[in-house]
Write an enzyme that holds these catalytic residues in place. Structure first.
Site, PDB file in Angstrom:
ATOM      1  N   GLU A 188       0.807  -1.223   0.000  1.00 36.87           N
ATOM      2  CA  GLU A 188       0.000   0.000   0.000  1.00 36.87           C
ATOM      3  C   GLU A 188       0.847   1.283   0.000  1.00 36.87           C
ATOM      4  O   GLU A 188       0.909   2.007   0.997  1.00 36.87           O
ATOM      5  CB  GLU A 188      -0.957   0.005   1.204  1.00 36.87           C
ATOM      6  CG  GLU A 188      -1.976  -1.111   1.148  1.00 36.87           C
ATOM      7  CD  GLU A 188      -3.057  -0.987   2.230  1.00 36.87           C
ATOM      8  OE1 GLU A 188      -2.829  -0.283   3.221  1.00 36.87           O
ATOM      9  OE2 GLU A 188      -4.123  -1.604   2.053  1.00 36.87           O
ATOM     10  N   GLU A 337      -6.378  -8.174  -0.211  1.00 38.93           N
ATOM     11  CA  GLU A 337      -6.808  -8.177   1.193  1.00 38.93           C
ATOM     12  C   GLU A 337      -8.283  -7.796   1.239  1.00 38.93           C
ATOM     13  O   GLU A 337      -8.727  -6.921   0.493  1.00 38.93           O
ATOM     14  CB  GLU A 337      -6.046  -7.128   2.015  1.00 38.93           C
ATOM     15  CG  GLU A 337      -4.570  -7.366   2.130  1.00 38.93           C
ATOM     16  CD  GLU A 337      -3.889  -6.284   2.974  1.00 38.93           C
ATOM     17  OE1 GLU A 337      -4.575  -5.525   3.699  1.00 38.93           O
ATOM     18  OE2 GLU A 337      -2.659  -6.186   2.889  1.00 38.93           O
TER      19      GLU A 337
HETATM   20  C1  GLA Z   1      -4.101  -2.654   5.161  1.00 36.06           C
HETATM   21  C2  GLA Z   1      -2.741  -3.301   5.307  1.00 36.06           C
HETATM   22  C3  GLA Z   1      -2.748  -4.501   6.195  1.00 36.06           C
HETATM   23  C4  GLA Z   1      -3.605  -4.272   7.408  1.00 36.06           C
HETATM   24  C5  GLA Z   1      -5.003  -3.913   6.968  1.00 36.06           C
HETATM   25  C6  GLA Z   1      -5.972  -3.723   8.107  1.00 36.06           C
HETATM   26  O1  GLA Z   1      -4.793  -3.093   4.089  1.00 36.06           O
HETATM   27  O2  GLA Z   1      -2.177  -3.654   4.064  1.00 36.06           O
HETATM   28  O3  GLA Z   1      -1.414  -4.770   6.596  1.00 36.06           O
HETATM   29  O4  GLA Z   1      -3.080  -3.252   8.183  1.00 36.06           O
HETATM   30  O5  GLA Z   1      -4.939  -2.706   6.264  1.00 36.06           O
HETATM   31  O6  GLA Z   1      -7.260  -3.400   7.651  1.00 36.06           O
END
Ligand code: GLA
Length: 699
Positions: A188, A337
């Protein structure tokens, strides 16, 4: 012929001579070894279920239990490693990847393939202590410190050197590991740095783009407020408020810098990895901290992290984010995710309803996701995210959600072979550009003007009517679309304008939404009225725009409704321009004036919508737009709240239907189809709240 087939042939040859020669014996050993390796390489389905697994947080003795539980849930993919730098390189140059290889092997024994994340989002303490220049500088000039993540400086050469070396070690170790299917670079991308060196890089970037200061000064109109630059090193970094040309340049520099940051690791992975292993990074839907089209160019696959946060899934907003992500590479994508019920970072971390996680997974797949992965498997016993949703609890036993994941896994086992090789195909495209979103964000003119909401006000009704929509950049090849809609395409360079003009002249229907084609490539005003270089083709223009306190009535071909937030007074300057909608009584200026105009031009049509229409009027507008453009939805109209998602393959179509309405809904199918989940031939399906059906024309 593969290595194994080759060996089988030569081994067979040594056996036919009637004795077990030394060669045959060696062959048996080698073949045995390869076959064992081949047998342990998981044969995973086309559509995957996954989870984020952090083996470094748990004793090795626990891994097998976790992997068994994953396997029982139908999970075929784990993503590992993306925050494990301190475990992978506990001191400078001392790499320890044995544990990771053991984890990859252990997963494979349970039929689970691995995606390896490079760990650069979380540098170890020794690194930033020894090389403090690798820490990012915040906008207020203070340095980040160790203890959270994303504390690195994305433009720092030393950080790039160290993160590249780490990625290279990983690629050398796992680049040909058959159990590793792909790579996620970093995690991210978001936080940028405002240190003097990054600023110097920005000034160099400006030099490359503009060539001379005279050129920059002209294109940014720096005569305004005495902003004129006499030396490149006088150009500041501005975010949020500043010269629009400078603001846009900074964001383009940020995008290019993320791209080169990514390329730095990507190059060493490519050089050491089997081309079958894909490279991606996990993006964030509507996040606009960089231009995702710029960064996606070098990736093999687009993926994103899909979180609901507070409340419940909004299939329009979320569906459009899927379509946006699909547009980064123009093909199926991964949900790297997603939330297993709840998160820990929203204002209220409510849980999704029972059945909603399953509905969401199918909604994802319907929009073109080929993998859905839950973050995370089990929360670390300590650390910042203890309250986040998981699939198993701190005691290591399944959470209440786990059976729902098992159900998704079982359904995917049935549906995967049917969905294999299918993808989304749309006749309608919505144009989306980061330049335009930023430009409007910086000068909203009405605090309620949200450029994503504007896009969604078009996307929602169009998706319902057309039943499939692509979201693509304005530079894309538009020839395959019957209808192209550009809501708030505020910044449109000359090449973009030409792309749109060509599209209309060649027979397409272009619909421009409010605030479109107002700015040039430097975020300066086009010297022509909106829509700038397209005004001639439109045969009309925006005479004046008005930020609205109260809604204004509109009336015409799409019925009686209202415009809120924004209203543009349009004029029809050519005799063949048709006025589709007019404003009602308002501020005097708008009264009775055109709000929507359309004109046949070339072989196609161009329409301009100057009003921010209410949902009902926009729905009528969407019906008109699709009908006049010859768009053919896959089904007849489906009940409100039911999302229909077509995916097409060479041998037929698969339709994923999800009911987000709170009452049961029945959908009549256009033909008798196979019900993939229930194994029958059906002519209609009835879906409970959050109910899912997967039907296919495939035999
Ligand atoms: C992001 C991060 C993860 C985690 C999630 C929690 O997407 O990539 O490592 O912190 O948020 O929602």
């Amino acid at each position: 012929m593969t290595r194994i087939q080759n060996s089988v042939v030569s081994c067979r040859w040594s056996f036919v001579r009637g004795r077990v020669s030394r060669l045959a014996f060696l062959c048996m050993l080698a073949l045995g070894g390869w076959l064992t390796q081949a047998q342990t390489v998981p044969q995973v389905p086309a559509i995957l279920l996954g989870t984020a697994w952090y083996p470094e947080q748990w004793p090795v003795s626990r891994w097998d239990t976790d992997l068994t539980l994953m396997q029982q849930a139908g999970i075929h993919m784990v993503r590992v490693g993306e925050f494990a730098w301190s475990r992978m390189e506990p001191s400078e140059g001392q790499y320890d990847l044995d544990w990771l290889e053991r984890a990859v092997t252990a997963a494979a024994k349970h039929g689970i393939v691995t995606v390896i994340g490079t760990p650069s989002a979380a540098p170890p303490a020794w690194l930033t202590q020894k090389y403090p220049e690798t820490l990012r500088t915040k906008e207020d000039g203070r340095k980040e410190q160790h203890g959270n993540r994303q504390q690195f400086n994305f433009a720092n050469p030393k950080y790039r050197e160290l993160s590249r070396a780490m990625a290279e070690q990983l690629a050398k170790r796992f680049g040909h590991n058959p159990n590793v299917v792909g790579w996620q670079i970093d995690n991210e991308y978001a936080e940028v740095s405002f240190d003097p060196d990054t600023k110097a890089q920005f000034q160099q970037w400006l030099m490359n783009r503009y060539g001379t200061l005279d050129n920059l000064n002209t294109r940014w109109t720096t005569a305004y407020w005495s902003e004129t630059y006499f030396d490149w090193n006088q150009v500041p970094i501005q975010v949020g408020y500043g010269n629009p040309g400078l603001l846009l340049s900074w964001m383009r520099f940020v995008s290019d810098t993320w791209r080169s940051y990514q390329k730095n690791q990507l190059e060493v992975i490519r050089a050491n990895a089997d081309p079958k292993q894909f490279i991606t990074t996990n993006m964030m839907g509507w996040f606009n901290g960089y231009d995702h089209y710029t960064v996606s160019q070098d990736l093999d696959l687009a993926s994103w992290d899909d979180y609901v946060g507070k409340g419940h899934l909004d299939p329009v907003r979320n569906g459009a984010a899927h379509d946006l992500t699909r547009g980064f590479k123009g093909k199926n994508f991964w949900v790297m995710e997603t939330q297993p019920g709840g998160v820990n970072w929203a204002s209220i971390n409510n849980w999704l309803d029972k059945g909603e996680v399953r509905a969401m997974a199918w909604h994802d797949i319907g929009h073109g996701a080929d993998m859905v992965s839950y973050w995370q498997w089990r929360s670390a016993l300590n650390g910042q995210e203890q309250y986040h949703g998981t699939l198993i609890g701190p005691d290591g036993t399944p959470d209440p959600l786990y059976p729902e994941i098992v159900q998704i896994g079982q359904e995917l086992a049935k549906a995967s072979p049917v969905l294999a090789g299918t993808s989304v195909k749309s006749e309608v495209a919505i144009l989306h550009s980061y330049d335009s979103r930023w430009a409007i964000e910086w000068q909203k003119h009405n605090k309620n003007y949200d450029p994503v909401d504007e896009i969604l006000s078009y996307y929602g009704p169009l998706r319902k009517t057309a039943q499939s929509v692509d979201v693509v950049p304005p530079t894309a090849d538009l020839t395959k679309y019957k209808l192209v809609v550009a809501p708030g395409l505020n910044v449109a360079s000359e090449p973009i304008a030409q792309n749109l003009i060509r599209y209309v002249k060649n027979g397409g229907h272009l619909v421009l939404g409010q605030r479109s084609v107002m700015k040039d490539d430097d975020n300066g005003l086009w010297p022509q009225r909106q829509p700038g270089p397209l005004a001639d083709l439109l045969g009309g223009r925006v005479e004046q725009y008005y930020a609205l306190v109260d809604p204004v009535a509109v009336d015409g071909k799409w019925g009686a409704g209202e415009s809120s937030v924004w209203a543009e007074l349009l004029s029809a300057r050519k005799s063949d321009v048709e006025v589709l909608m007019r404003y009602g009584k308002s501020n005097g200026w708008l009264d009775g004036q055109p709000a929507v105009i359309t004109r046949k031009a070339g072989k196609g049509r161009i329409t301009y919508i100057g009003a921010w229409l209410d949902a009902k009027t926009m729905a009528n507008g969407a019906t008109w737009m699709t009908e006049v453009s010859g768009v053919k939805p896959a089904f007849g109209p489906v009940p409100d709240g039911v999302e229909l998602n077509p995916r097409y393959g060479g041998d037929g179509a698969v339709y994923v239907l999800v009911n987000f309405a709170t009452t049961p809904q029945t959908v009549k199918l256009p033909a008798t189809m196979g019900d993939v989940l229930n194994g029958a031939a059906v002519q209609s399906v009835t879906l409970a709240h959050y109910g899912v059906a997967v039907v296919t024309t495939k035999k």
